[in-house]
Design an enzyme around this catalytic site. Structure first.
Site, PDB file in Angstrom:
ATOM      1  N   GLU A 109     -79.389  13.025  56.250  1.00  0.00           N
ATOM      2  CA  GLU A 109     -80.755  13.225  56.767  1.00  0.00           C
ATOM      3  C   GLU A 109     -80.768  13.511  58.270  1.00  0.00           C
ATOM      4  O   GLU A 109     -81.650  14.208  58.761  1.00  0.00           O
ATOM      5  CB  GLU A 109     -81.634  12.014  56.459  1.00  0.00           C
ATOM      6  CG  GLU A 109     -82.023  11.874  54.993  1.00  0.00           C
ATOM      7  CD  GLU A 109     -80.971  11.147  54.156  1.00  0.00           C
ATOM      8  OE1 GLU A 109     -79.894  10.807  54.696  1.00  0.00           O
ATOM      9  OE2 GLU A 109     -81.225  10.925  52.959  1.00  0.00           O
ATOM     10  N   MET A 152     -66.374  13.023  78.229  1.00  0.00           N
ATOM     11  CA  MET A 152     -67.299  12.634  79.293  1.00  0.00           C
ATOM     12  C   MET A 152     -67.129  11.153  79.638  1.00  0.00           C
ATOM     13  O   MET A 152     -67.198  10.764  80.809  1.00  0.00           O
ATOM     14  CB  MET A 152     -68.739  12.925  78.870  1.00  0.00           C
ATOM     15  CG  MET A 152     -69.750  12.723  79.955  1.00  0.00           C
ATOM     16  SD  MET A 152     -69.378  13.720  81.404  1.00  0.00           S
ATOM     17  CE  MET A 152     -70.584  15.020  81.251  1.00  0.00           C
TER      18      MET A 152
END
Ligand SMILES: Cc1ncc(C[n+]2csc(CCOP(=O)(O)OP(=O)(O)O)c2C)c(N)n1
Length: 584
Positions: free
Chosen positions: A58, A483
Site C-alpha cells: 500500500e 547520507m
C-alpha cells in the site's frame, strides 16, 4: 466536475463509490483489496473508465498516487483495506501532506457496529491520519458516499493541495441507497482565498522598489500554482536574483543568469549568500523550512519579508512577515508584475547583482572524479541528465543521491522533479516514478535511487513489469546509507555504526531486477557509464534497472551543518567560502 445529477437508481454503496470516482474523472486507482474494501472491488472490476493498478504494497499505492498527481495536475487516488492496509498508507499520506500533493486515499473500514470492538483488522485510520490530512471522512451510510467523494476531491485539489482520506465501513459499501450526486458541496468554513488583497500587493511593490538587495525566494507553491511564466516575467522585469528551493527546481531555469541556485543545507554558495545578505526576501510559495533557514535566529538577519502563500497558516509561522499576502502565487505574481510595470521607479540593484554573479563564478557547484578509477555518483547523475534532457521526469529517493540529483540534473522546466522534500521518505522513488509514468506514458521517467532506499520499495517494479509501466531506475550503489554515513564521517569521528549495507555482496541488483521482470544493467567502470545509459534509454517496452557501483566516500557539498547558521556554510570539508566585497 460534471453536471450534477441525481437518479432514483438504487445502487450499493460500493457501486456508488465507483460511479462517484467516474463522476470526478478519476481514471486510475492504485491499490490492493482485502476484506473490508472487498465489496468495492467487485463493481470496480466492471468499470471501463477507472483503471485499477494492483500494487505490491500500500505504501507503493500512496506514492504512486502522488507521482501521478504531480505530473498530471489531477488528484491521485489510492485504495486499501482496513487495518494494516490502511496503516500502510500512513507514510505516503504524511508525505503528501508535507509536500502539498493532492491525493484521495479510500480505505475500507470494519462494519459500523464493529467499530470500537477491536474487530479483526480494525484500525482507527481516521484518527491516525487526522493530523496528516487536509480532511478525513468516516462514511457509515451508503447514501453519503457520493457527497464524501465529491467533497474529498474538491478539498484535495483546491487551495493548498493535500491528502484527503475517505474511510468507508463495509456495511455502508454493502447497503443500498439512491445515487444522488451533490449539486453543491456542503463544506462550512472551507473557503480558500486565491485572490490576493490589492493593498498588500501594493505594499509589496513599494518595498521592492525601495530595496537594494532583494531576492526572489521561490518555493514549491509556485510550481503548484503553475506560475512559471509569471515568475519569469517578474524576474526579468525587475532583474532581481532568484533562488529556487528543493521543491521548486525547474520553475525558473537553472541556465538563467539570474538563477542563483538552491538555498539551504546543501544549497549553493550564491543562493545561501543571497538570502543571508538580502535586505528583502520576496517569498513566493515557500515556507522557511529549517533545511532552508538553518538556525532560524541567524537567518537573513537584515531582510524584510514579503510572504505570499495560499495557506494563511504558513505566513509568519517561522519568520515574521512584514507584508503578508494570502493568495494563489499565479495571481499574486501577475498582480505584482502589473503594478511594477506601471511605475517608473525600479530598484537599484546593480551592485548586488554584480556581487552575487561574482559569487556564482567563484563558487560553482562541482565535484572531483575519484582517483582510484571508480565511478563518481555525481558524474553518473549528471550524464543521465545530459543524455536524457530537461523534458524528462525525474524522481529520487532520499539521501545523497537526492541532493546530487538536485544539483546535477537539468532543471529547466517546471514540474519535472518528484522527490520527498518535507517528510524525507526513503522508498518514495520507485513507486513515485511508477505513478509518474502512468500519468505521462509518452515521457521518459527516470528514478534516481539509493541502494538503501531502493531496498524499501523496489517490489513495485513487479507492478511496473506486469502493468506495462516502463520506468527507468538508476540505483546509485555506494554500499551504504550514504547520507547517514556522511554525518558519521563529519560528526561522529568516522564511526560507521550500522550504515554499511554490504550491497557489494547482497542483493545482486541486476538479478533482482530480472527476477522482477525488468531489464537489469550494471556499470562499475567510468568508461561504461554512457553506454549503459544509452542502452537504458533505448528500451521502452520494459522497466529497466541500472546499477551504478560508485565510490563509497563521495560527499554532498556545499553543506550547512544541522542547527548552525547559514553563515557557516562549507564548500568542502573544512573549507568555507570567502565572502568578499562585504561593503554591501
Ligand atoms: C523511511 C526512512 N528511514 C530512515 C531515513 C533516514 N535516512 C535519511 S537518508 C538515509 C540513507 C539513504 O541511503 P541510500 O538510499 O543508500 O542513499 P545515499 O544517501 O547513499 O545516496 C537514511 C537512512 C529516512 N529518511 N527515511
Amino acid at each position: 466536475m460534471s453536471e450534477p445529477q441525481s437518479t432514483a437508481d438504487q445502487l450499493t454503496g460500493a457501486q456508488s463509490l465507483v460511479r462517484s470516482l467516474e463522476e470526478v474523472g478519476a481514471d486510475v486507482v492504485f491499490g490492493i483489496p482485502g476484506g473490508a474494501i472487498l465489496p468495492a472491488y467487485d463493481p470496480l472490476y466492471d468499470s471501463t473508465k477507472v483503471r485499477h493498478i494492483l500494487v505490491r504494497h500500500e505504501q507503493g499505492a500512496g506514492h504512486a498516487a502522488e507521482g501521478y498527481a504531480m505530473v498530471t495536475g489531477k488528484v491521485g487516488v489510492c485504495m486499501a483495506t482496513s487495518g494494516p492496509g490502511a496503516t500502510n498508507l500512513v507514510t505516503p499520506i504524511a508525505d503528501a501532506h508535507m509536500d502539498s500533493v493532492p491525493i484521495v486515499a479510500i480505505t475500507g473500514q470494519v462494519a459500523g457496529p464493529s467499530i470500537g470492538t477491536d474487530a479483526f483488522q480494525e484500525a482507527d485510520i481516521r484518527g491516525i491520519t487526522m493530523p496528516i490530512t487536509k480532511h478525513s471522512f468516516l462514511v457509515t451510510e451508503a447514501a453519503d458516499i457520493p457527497a464524501a467523494i465529491a467533497s474529498a476531491f474538491h478539498i484535495a485539489s483546491t487551495g493548498r493541495p493535500g491528502p484527503v482520506l475517505v474511510d468507508i465501513t463495509k456495511d455502508a459499501l454493502q447497503a443500498s441507497a439512491g445515487f444522488e450526486w451533490p449539486r453543491t458541496l456542503d463544506l462550512p468554513g472551507y473557503r480558500p482565498v486565491t485572490k490576493p488583497h490589492t493593498k498588500q500587493v501594493r505594499e509589496a511593490a513599494k518595498l521592492i522598489t525601495a530595496s537594494r538587495r532583494p531576492v526572489l525566494y521561490v518555493g514549491g507553491g509556485v510550481v503548484k500554482a503553475g506560475a512559471a511564466k509569471e515568475l519569469k516575467e517578474l524576474a526579468e522585469l525587475t532583474g532581481i536574483p532568484v533562488v529556487t528551493t528543493l521543491m521548486a527546481l525547474g520553475v525558473f531555469p537553472d541556465s538563467h543568469p539570474q538563477n542563483m541556485g538552491m538555498p539551504g543545507m546543501h544549497g549553493t554558495v550564491p543562493a545561501v549568500g543571497a538570502l543571508q545578505r538580502s535586505d528583502l526576501l520576496i517569498t513566493l510559495g515557500a515556507r522557511f523550512d529549517d533545511r532552508v533557514t538553518g538556525k532560524l535566529s541567524s537567518f537573513a538577519p537584515g531582510a524584510k519579508v514579503i510572504h505570499a502563500d495560499i495557506d494563511p497558516a504558513e505566513i509568519s509561522k517561522n519568520r515574521t512577515a512584514d507584508v503578508p499576502i494570502v493568495g494563489d502565487c499565479k495571481e499574486v505574481i501577475a498582480e505584482l508584475v502589473t503594478l511594477l510595470r506601471s511605475t517608473d521607479t525600479h530598484p537599484e540593484i546593480g551592485e548586488w547583482v554584480h556581487y552575487l554573479t561574482d559569487l556564482k563564478k567563484r563558487y560553482p557547484t562541482g565535484f572531483e572524479m575519484p582517483e582510484d578509477g571508480s565511478l563518481s555518483p555525481q558524474h553518473v547523475i549528471k550524464r543521465i541528465g545530459e543524455m536524457t534532457g530537461p523534458d524528462a521526469y525525474y524522481a529520487s529517493g532520499v539521501g545523497q543521491h537526492q541532493m546530487w540529483s538536485a544539483h546535477y540534473l537539468p532543471w529547466e522546466l517546471p514540474g519535472r522533479w518528484l522527490n520527498s522534500g518535507g517528510l524525507g521518505t526513503m522508498g518514495y522513488c520507485v513507486p513515485a516514478a511508477m505513478g509518474a509514468k502512468v500519468g505521462k506514458p509518452d515521457s521518459v521517467v527516470w528514478g534516481i535511487d539509493g541502494d538503501g532506499c531502493f531496498q524499501m520499495t523496489n517490489q513495485e517494479l513487479v507492478t511496473c513489469a506486469l502493468e506495462g509501466i516502463p520506468v527507468k531506475i538508476a540505483v546509485i550503489n555506494n554500499q551504504s546509507l550514504g547520507m547517514v554515513r556522511q554525518w558519521q564521517t563529519l560528526f561522529y569521528g568516522s564511526r560507521y555504526s550500522n550504515t554499511d549495507l554490504k550491497t557489494n555482496r547482497v542483493p545482486d541488483f541486476q538479478k533482482l531486477a530480472e527476477a522482477m521482470g525488468c531489464v537489469g544493467l550494471r556499470a562499475e567502470d567510468p568508461n561504461d557509464v554512457d553506454a549503459v545509459i544509452d542502452k537504458a534509454l533505448s528500451i521502452d517496452d520494459a522497466p529497466v534497472v541500472v546499477e551504478f557501483v560508485v565510490h563509497k566516500d563521495a560527499m554532498v557539498w556545499p553543506m550547512v551543518a544541522a542547527g548552525t547558521s547559514n553563515d557557516e556554510i562549507k564548500v568542502a570539508r573544512d573549507m568555507a567560502p570567502i565572502w568578499d566585497g562585504e561593503t554591501l
